[in-house]
Design an enzyme around this catalytic site. Sequence first.
Site, PDB file in Angstrom:
ATOM      1  N   ASN A 255       0.845  -1.199   0.000  1.00  0.00           N
ATOM      2  CA  ASN A 255       0.000   0.000   0.000  1.00  0.00           C
ATOM      3  C   ASN A 255       0.881   1.250   0.000  1.00  0.00           C
ATOM      4  O   ASN A 255       1.798   1.375   0.804  1.00  0.00           O
ATOM      5  CB  ASN A 255      -0.888   0.027   1.251  1.00  0.00           C
ATOM      6  N   HIS A 287      11.507  -5.473  -0.773  1.00  0.00           N
ATOM      7  CA  HIS A 287      10.549  -5.856  -1.825  1.00  0.00           C
ATOM      8  C   HIS A 287       9.374  -4.884  -1.852  1.00  0.00           C
ATOM      9  O   HIS A 287       9.010  -4.346  -2.902  1.00  0.00           O
ATOM     10  CB  HIS A 287      10.062  -7.280  -1.556  1.00  0.00           C
ATOM     11  N   GLU A 288       8.771  -4.654  -0.687  1.00  0.00           N
ATOM     12  CA  GLU A 288       7.588  -3.786  -0.640  1.00  0.00           C
ATOM     13  C   GLU A 288       7.941  -2.344  -0.999  1.00  0.00           C
ATOM     14  O   GLU A 288       7.149  -1.647  -1.647  1.00  0.00           O
ATOM     15  CB  GLU A 288       6.943  -3.839   0.748  1.00  0.00           C
TER      16      GLU A 288
END
Length: 842
Positions: A255, A287-288
Site C-alpha cells: 500500500n 521488496h515492498e
Amino acid sequence: MGQVSHLYDLFQPKHYQIYLDINREKKTFTGVTKISGNASQKEIALHQKFLNILDVKVNGNSTDFKFDDNSETVSFNVPNTGDLDLEVSYSAKLTDSMMGIYPSYYEVDGVKKQLIGTQFETTFARQAFPSIDEPVAKATFDLAIKFDEHEGETVLSNMPEVKNGVHYFDTTVRMSTYLVAFAFGELQSKLTETKSGVKIGVFSTKAHAKKELDFALDIAKRSIEFYEDYYQTPYPLPHSWQLALPDFSAGAMENWGLVTYREAYLLLNPDNTSLDTKRIVATVIAHELAHQWFGDLVTMKWWDDLWLNESFANMMEYVAIDALQPDWNIWELFQTSEAPQALQRDATDGVQSVHVEVKDPAEIDSLFDPAIVYAKGSRLLVMVRALIGDEALRSGLKAYFKSHKYNNAVGSDLWKALGEASNLDIGSIMNSWLEQPGYPVLNVNIKNGHLVVEQNQFFIGEGKEVDRLWQVPLHADFAQAPKLLTQKELDLGDYQELRKAADKPLRFNVGNTSHVVVNYSPELLEDILVNSQNLTHIDKLQLLQDLRLLADSGLTSYSKVIPLLKEFSNSDSAIVNETLYSIVNNLKFFVTPYSTDETNLKKFVNTLSADQVQRLSWLPKDTDSNDDQLVRPLVLNAALYAENPSAESEAHEIFTQNQDKLLSLSSDIRALVLQNEVKNYNSSQLFESLLEDYRKTSDSSYKQDILFALTSTKNADQIQQIVSYFEDADTIKPQDLRTWYFRTLSNNLGEQAAWDWIRNEWQWLEDTVGGDMEFTSYITVTARALHTESRLVEFKKFFEPKLNTPGLTREIIMDTKVIESRVAMIERERDHVNAAISNILD
C-alpha cells in the site's frame, strides 16, 4: 468464457471522497462515497461486495439501482455521458477473513485487544467502498474515518492526517483502489527521516518490545534512499509507514505510503535473531519498498501483467539488500530460494506462464503462484540484468518511470525502455520466456568429435513436447560460444580444440543466471568433477541443483548423485550445504519408516554431517563467519535426523540448562533444541508448557521454533491435540494454520490425522480463508508432502470433484501431476538409491 468486461470502459473515476464510520464493538461500519468522473455510457456500474447499499445519487438525485452478486457490482442509469458526480450510501460488516476492513487480535499483559487494518489487493477494496476496483482506474482519494475512539490511539493512512476528530487525510496522488489503506488502534512507533526529507516510521502493537522496531526502521530508511538514487526518481509521498498487523494473510502488502506486514516479516529482536531471519525480513521490506515505484507509481493495466509488479520487486529486493548489506552475500539467498523454487514448479507440464490471460476475475487470486510470478519472473529479470548490465537497466528504468508515472503500463512498455537503453531487442528475447510456460534443458554432448548443445523442454513427470524454443543466454565459459542460443541445436565445433583453447572444462550458464538446466554427457561431467577444486560456491550449487532436477526427471539417477554428496559435504559454503541437504531430504522419500533402508540412510547422513558438526559444535561463537552461522543449523538438523547420540544428548543438555529462559536461547539453534526435546525427551508437561509459550509469546521467531518442535512429536495423542487446535484461532491464528497443517502432514506419524482433517474440514477452511490469495496453497503444500500410490488415489478422489471451482482448477491439475511424478520417481529409483547408499556404507 469470453473476454472479461471492464467497468472502467463505462465509467472513469477521477476523484473519491470516502467517509467511513466504523464501530469496532458491533463489527459494523457505514459509509458515504462520493465519486467524480466521466461516464462513457448511460448505464454504468460500480464494484461492491458485501455492501448493503442504501442510496445511489447521480448529480445529487437518487436513482434506482440493481445488484449482481456474481459480478460483484451495483449498476444504474445516468442522465448523460461525460462528467458527473456519484454518491453512494451504504453499510457493511467487518469480517475476520483478513480481507477488506478487518480486525487483528492480540494480547497485552493478558488483556485481549484488537487493531483495525485493511487488505485491498486483489479485489477487496470493493468490500470497503464502491469503486471501479480495477488497477487501470487510477484516481485521487480523500479519506475520512470516524470510529469509537479511545485515548492514545493512532490512526494511519496513505497520506498524513490533516484534521482530527473525524480523521481526515490529505488528498492522495493518482493511484489504484487496491493501494488505499488505513489502520487504527493502540500503536507504538519509531520514526526517522531520509536524506531527501521523507518521513519513515515503523509501527506495531504494544505487545512487542520497542527495540523490535529498530531493524526495520534502519532497513526501510536506507531502502528508500537506495531506490531514490537507483531509479533516479524521487519517492513521491511525504511519508513511508511500515505497519505490523497481528493477523495478516500474505507476507506483506505494498500500500502506497502505508505498507502492511505480517509481524514475523517486520519485527525482530535485535539481540537474538538469526542471520537467516534478518535476511528474510530485510528482503521483504526492500521488496515492498521497491513496489512504491514499480507497482504503485507505475501500475499494471490489468492482472494478467501481475508479474510486472511482483517479478520486478522480487529482483529489486536483492539488488537493494546487496547494496545495503554487501557482507550478507544476498544473491546467494536468491540462488537457494527463488531459483530452485522456480525450476521445480516450472518443470511440471500445465504450469502457468509468467504472463497469463485473465478472463474470469475469480481466477485473479490463483495467479499469485509464488514460484512463477515471483520466483521465475525475478529469475528472468536477473537474466535480463546479466544480459544488458546494471547501467542500461537503471537508465531504462528512469525512462520507464518518467513515461508512465501515475499511470499504467504493460510488459512491452518495460521492454521498450530497456531495449532503447541497451540497444538490444529485449522484447523478442523475453516474450519467448514470458508467453510460454516451462524452460529448456540444455543437453550438451560430443557428437562426431564436435561439441553440440541442444534445447528441449524440461519436464519432471510426464510432459508433452510441443517444439517450444527459447532465446537462451548461454553464459558459456569459452569465447567461441554465442551470447544467445536461438535454435534447437547448435554445433560449436571440434571439442578437443575448444577444450585445449579454454584450458578448462567447458561449461554453460556460468553464474546460474539463465532459467535452464544443463545436462552434460558423462564425459563432460567427469571433466568438470575432476576439476571441481576450481568451481565457485555458486558453480557447486548449480551442479548439485541441476543433478537433483535431472534425477527428478529421470534424465539421470539419484544413485549417480549420491556418491558426489560426500565430496561436497565439507564445504564451508552455506549455499553448497543447503543444496546438498535439499537432495538429502529428497532421499527420505525412498525409504520406509523404521526399515533397514531408513537406518542406512541415517548412517549415511551421519557421515555427511559429522565433520561439520565437530567443526562448528552446537553453540555459536564470536568467531563464526556468516556462512558458519547459516551452515550450523543445517548440519545439526542432519545429525539429529541421523539420530547421532552425542548430538541428541548435547541438545538435551542445552535445553536442561536453558529451560527457564528458552526465549533467550540462541535463535540459531533453538528450534533444533526444542525439536530434539519433543522427539526424544517428551512429556505432557513439556508439550503443554511449549504450547502455552506459543500462545503467549509475541516473538515470531520463538513461535516458529515452537511450531517446528511440537509438530515433530511422536505421540499420537499430542498429534490429535494439535489437529484439534487447527480451528481454534485463540491458539493457531488462521494466518499460521497452513504451516501447522503442512508440518503435521510431513510428520510420518501425523500424516493421516492432518490428511483426514483437511478432507473433513474443507468447507470450514474455505469459509475461513476461501477468498484469500493464499487459499490454493493448501493444495500445493499437501502435494508437497504426499508420496505414495494410495495417497495419490485419495488426493484425486477428493480434489477432482472440485476441478471446476474457479481459481482451483490449475492448482488441482498441477499438484496431481506433482504427486504422480514423485510416485513414479520413487518406484523407478527406490532400489537403485538404497543400493547406492548401502554400497557407500560398505
